[in-house]
Design an enzyme around this catalytic site. Structure first.
Site, PDB file in Angstrom:
ATOM      1  N   HIS A  70      14.563 -17.947 -27.745  1.00  0.00           N
ATOM      2  CA  HIS A  70      14.745 -18.951 -28.789  1.00  0.00           C
ATOM      3  C   HIS A  70      16.151 -19.538 -28.716  1.00  0.00           C
ATOM      4  CE1 HIS A  70      16.400 -15.358 -30.710  1.00  0.00           C
ATOM      5  NE2 HIS A  70      16.931 -16.099 -31.661  1.00  0.00           N
ATOM      6  N   HIS A  72      18.990 -19.735 -30.601  1.00  0.00           N
ATOM      7  CA  HIS A  72      20.243 -19.325 -31.216  1.00  0.00           C
ATOM      8  C   HIS A  72      21.321 -19.047 -30.178  1.00  0.00           C
ATOM      9  CE1 HIS A  72      18.185 -18.214 -35.266  1.00  0.00           C
ATOM     10  NE2 HIS A  72      18.520 -19.492 -35.198  1.00  0.00           N
ATOM     11  N   ASP A  74      23.662 -16.920 -29.682  1.00  0.00           N
ATOM     12  CA  ASP A  74      23.888 -15.604 -29.083  1.00  0.00           C
ATOM     13  C   ASP A  74      22.795 -15.218 -28.092  1.00  0.00           C
ATOM     14  OD1 ASP A  74      22.169 -15.421 -31.343  1.00  0.00           O
ATOM     15  OD2 ASP A  74      22.496 -13.262 -31.465  1.00  0.00           O
ATOM     16  N   HIS A  75      21.834 -16.123 -27.866  1.00  0.00           N
ATOM     17  CA  HIS A  75      20.797 -15.906 -26.860  1.00  0.00           C
ATOM     18  C   HIS A  75      20.887 -16.894 -25.704  1.00  0.00           C
ATOM     19  CE1 HIS A  75      18.291 -13.085 -29.326  1.00  0.00           C
ATOM     20  NE2 HIS A  75      19.106 -13.577 -30.234  1.00  0.00           N
ATOM     21  N   HIS A 126      11.142 -16.671 -37.171  1.00  0.00           N
ATOM     22  CA  HIS A 126      12.611 -16.596 -37.095  1.00  0.00           C
ATOM     23  C   HIS A 126      13.139 -17.985 -36.742  1.00  0.00           C
ATOM     24  CE1 HIS A 126      16.567 -14.923 -36.403  1.00  0.00           C
ATOM     25  NE2 HIS A 126      16.562 -15.377 -35.157  1.00  0.00           N
ATOM     26  N   ASP A 150      14.504 -11.959 -31.376  1.00  0.00           N
ATOM     27  CA  ASP A 150      14.784 -11.624 -32.775  1.00  0.00           C
ATOM     28  C   ASP A 150      13.545 -11.654 -33.652  1.00  0.00           C
ATOM     29  OD1 ASP A 150      17.397 -11.470 -31.984  1.00  0.00           O
ATOM     30  OD2 ASP A 150      18.083 -13.229 -33.091  1.00  0.00           O
ATOM     31  N   HIS A 188      18.915  -6.855 -30.539  1.00  0.00           N
ATOM     32  CA  HIS A 188      20.061  -6.420 -31.348  1.00  0.00           C
ATOM     33  C   HIS A 188      19.992  -4.932 -31.676  1.00  0.00           C
ATOM     34  CE1 HIS A 188      21.921 -10.333 -32.333  1.00  0.00           C
ATOM     35  NE2 HIS A 188      20.683 -10.802 -32.298  1.00  0.00           N
TER      36      HIS A 188
END
Length: 276
Positions: A70, A72, A74-75, A126, A150, A188
């Site tokens: 996805h 975001h 941090d990905h 999410h 996530d 995570h």
């Protein structure tokens, strides 16, 4: 086998190996090596390039593709830097926030990489575009594997940025229907905090208490708590247990009225966790 957080050890499915790369505040980037006799690897959700580049060079590995769940940061934050070092395809969902995607995927798609077939599962909630990658069991890999970003965490699930709740509940039900032996590689290290909440939701659930104690011991030595499994999540993850009497009772006590649907239980449970 316990995988240590301090060192990126391998958990070996006979031939396939899956390595966690700890990074940022709590992330794991996953390096999948379908055949330990060759250097080719696949990178899942590379939110930062530096630790991946270091690991790849130390172990003389060659990335052949990037897999994204996805949008975001941090990905996806490390994709551009990785592409400056290796000209490789990027697989993932269609999103304006991920212009680096070269192969756009949706639920129901199948990938046929050498020695690593993957099924793409749509898991919106999410984020709208969120997908997961499912690796079925093979003759040389007894347990199937799930890379779910996530959407599903160990003992928890992601926040709903793109709701509504019934959509995310359906996504989690889709994952819960996978084989019990499926090993879960989420993105995570949230397990201990999630289990503290789970203990409050179902204080009489002995499986949750036992898992909480085991995870507390792991985190005391800074060890990773992943992978989980579908079977374990169905016993200890309140977000997969919204049909259970204890979870419903907790939510009804919190909200002061009877609740009919499992999706509504999920919605109120996610809200309770947001404010925990």
């Amino acid at each position: 086998m316990r995988v240590e957080f301090n060192a990126c050890n391998l958990e070996v499915y006979r031939v396939t190996s899956i390595t966690p790369i700890p990074a940022l505040d709590s992330n794991y980037f996953w390096v999948i090596r379908p055949d330990i006799n060759t250097p080719e690897v696949y990178l899942v959700d590379p939110g930062d390039a530096a630790p991946l580049i270091t690991y790849l060079r130390q172990h003389q590995l060659v990335p052949v593709a990037i897999l994204v769940t996805h949008r975001h940061r941090d990905h996806i934050g490390g994709i551009d830097e990785l592409l400056r070092h290796w000209s490789i395809p990027v697989y993932g969902p269609e999103s304006p926030a991920i212009p680096q995607i070269t192969h756009k995927l949706k639920g129901g798609d199948k990938l046929f990489f050498a020695k690593m077939p993957l099924d793409v599962i749509a898991v919106p909630g999410h984020t709208t575009e969120h997908i997961a990658y499912y690796m079925p069991a093979r003759e040389d890999a007894n347990e199937p594997a799930l890379f779910c970003g996530d959407a599903l965490f160990a003992a928890g699930c992601g926040r709903m940025f793109d709701g509504p709740a019934d959509v995310m509940w359906a996504s989690l039900c889709r994952l819960a229907a996978l084989p019990n032996a499926t090993r879960i590689y989420c993105a995570h290290e949230y397990t201990l905090a999630n289990l503290r909440f789970a203990c409050a939701v179902e204080p009489d659930n002995l499986d949750i208490k036992q898992r909480h104690d085991q995870v507390s011991a792991l985190r005391a030595t800074n060890s990773i708590t992943l992978p989980s499994s579908i079977a374990l999540e169905k016993r200890t993850n309140p977000f997969l247990r919204c049909q259970e009497a204890g979870v419903k009772r907790f939510i009804e006590q919190q909200n002061g009225h009877h609740i009919e649907s499992d999706a509504e239980v999920f919605a109120l449970l996610r809200k309770a966790k947001d404010n925990w």
